[in-house]
Scaffold this motif. Sequence first.
Motif, short mmCIF file in Angstrom:
data_model
loop_
_atom_site.label_atom_id
_atom_site.label_comp_id
_atom_site.label_asym_id
_atom_site.label_seq_id
_atom_site.Cartn_x
_atom_site.Cartn_y
_atom_site.Cartn_z
N ARG A 61 4.19 -8.50 -9.40
CA ARG A 61 5.55 -8.61 -8.89
C ARG A 61 6.54 -8.41 -10.03
NH1 ARG A 61 8.68 -13.40 -5.81
NH2 ARG A 61 10.40 -12.06 -5.17
N VAL A 106 1.53 -6.93 -3.31
CA VAL A 106 2.25 -7.35 -4.51
C VAL A 106 1.86 -8.80 -4.75
CG1 VAL A 106 4.50 -7.83 -5.47
CG2 VAL A 106 4.12 -5.74 -4.23
N LEU A 128 7.33 -4.16 -2.39
CA LEU A 128 6.36 -3.05 -2.37
C LEU A 128 7.05 -1.72 -2.60
CD1 LEU A 128 4.05 -3.88 0.63
CD2 LEU A 128 3.27 -3.26 -1.64
#
Lengths: 205, 501
Positions: free
Chosen positions: B94, B54, B41
Amino acid sequence: MSDIATAAGGFRYRLWRGLDPLPSGLPTGFAALDALLPSAGWPAGSVIEVITPAWGIGELRLFLPLMQRLSQQDQYAVWIAPPYTPYAPALTQAGVSVAGVVIVQPPQPQQTLWSMERLLRTGACGLAMAWPRQPTPRTTRRLQLAAQSGHSLGVLFRRQHAGPCRHTLPVALSLRLDAAENGLAIEVLKARGGGQLPAVTLVWP
Amino acid sequence: MTAHPGRPPAALGAPTDSPLIGVRQEPQLLWLCIRFPQLALDIHTPGNASARVVVDADNSVHRASAAARAAGIATGMSATAAAALSSTLQRLPRDTRRELRALQRAAERCCRLTPTVSLAPPDAIVLEVRGSLKLFGGFAGIQDALRATLAPLGHAYHWAAAPTPEAGLLLARCRREIKVEDREQLPSALGELPLSSLGIEVNLLRRLQQTGIRNLRDLWRLPRAGLARRFGPELVAYLDRIRGERPDPRPQYHPPLRFRAQSELAESTAEHATLMVAGSGLFQQLGRFLRAHDAGTATVCVRLLHRQSSFTPIHVGTRHPVRDASHLLHLFDHALQCAALPEPVTGVEIRCTDVRPFTPGCRDLFRNAATEAQDWQYALEELEARLGTEAIRHIAPVDDHRPENAWMSGAPAGRGATPRRQRPLWLLAPPQRLARRDQRPWYRGYLTLHSGPERIESGWWDGRECRRDYYIASNPAGVRLWVFQDLKQQSDTWYVHGLFG
């Protein structure tokens, strides 16, 4: 002199004439031109001058056989400050590998001859063609020395100007081109080791 | 006296079974593990307090921010379910590469605490700190230094110290910020940790939990052979690594090499020779640095420092990594000649962050093709240094019917089909519109058409449609032209697109 030359026939070029040894010739790809030129082709390790009334009458086609052979030998052909864009499909069509074509477009016109001198001096450059704005006898002599040390051929393309007054450049070969019916008329203004040479007209294959 | 096989016979008169004198027991290593739980994050705008998650590639929540966790979102939940729980939820993809870079930055900073730093992706680093304890005045000193070192990065972290890296990682993952000095204490320190904190795959974890094993102590009570047979040797090997019964070598992290050197001039000057002298010394330092690290570089940034304005940057670039100081200096010379200096220079600084492995070219006793190729590269680099990188171009044909798209400038690797019909050696870009005299196209004289038309009609899909009839023409001066009539326009418009040079 001409009698001896005629008598010697094919050995004409091997006669010693009290001049510098003639540079070995690179075949031009046109039999009529090879027969005419004293070095039996483009004089390797020197600078030549091509004067043409306008761009596009066939001045590039004259050098296509040489470019084709250089690309087979993995040597580079450099175009310095060309007036238009060299067209890649046409080059591949003529059998020239574009991997060996390098185009140098200097931002200022006076850098053209410097670039040419630097590239001629490397051994890997087989042909350096330049479209300079104002070549002078002094810069041409430097180019000549560079071409000699790199053993490459330098070609200066110049447009014929109206007035009779122009520099005579210390080049090994000076040609004036003119358009002809499906071909090119070539007048040899000056050839090192050649004397007065007749004009020749090439017909495109 | 008996001679043991494989052991050198003891000297006469010496007791055979006496312990070896002078061999000290090796002190146990102490691995400090640092885990950044919110790294995934943090790499997206750290310090943001909104509800964010995420999301992994399989659309499950990888990490959730504090606000998102408060809304009931947990790791492993599907992204759709998470979105249902919070209306203002922000979903971020991600980015493992950026995570690794952030981890490398942290590792680089930690190199000031100990030379032995290694990455434990995705979110942890491990440092061996036994050797640094004395320098920092004990473990508390190291902790203080660690806090100061990592503070500028802004990542929250959990630490744990243990005699093995795996044990440290396990403790850090469970947020037990403790120090375990001795390997003997490991079973009692780790015994209560739940199985879910182990770094093992989900299916294996589920199978273990189904057999009623809740924590590590349960696992250690089981016989090794049976454990290996039922759950695979990897699990046993992992447990052994945790307790230090199996070696666990870790690749050491090496910070990227950088070079920076500066030279002050005695008095401010704009003189080329003086600047070259200063530059020469710096480039020789760079050359020695590169040689010592068996490396080369392809980009060097030189800064000419001024008194008033900050600096003039000069870029020295080569086409292949080099470490020859004189060649770099030569390129700098060319670039310097073309540089415009706003005011006199007070100092010269060179920076080189692009340090790469160097493979020297083969050297031959005689001049050969390799040296010629190198000469050629050097010549092109010199031209680039003086004329700018855009001045040197390669061309290549491209598969396209439209003549202006059938070539490209750039890498000489492109390939294209050879057109069947004749193409001109010179291309006019853009096409030039032809003048008309007495209703006939004119280019320094009336044009005569020789062959054609060749219809080229293409490109309706990308908005640059062309519909043209190409002809080969010539003018009275003998110039052979490639002309076309534009069929998209109503009136009879002619253009010249190339010259058959």
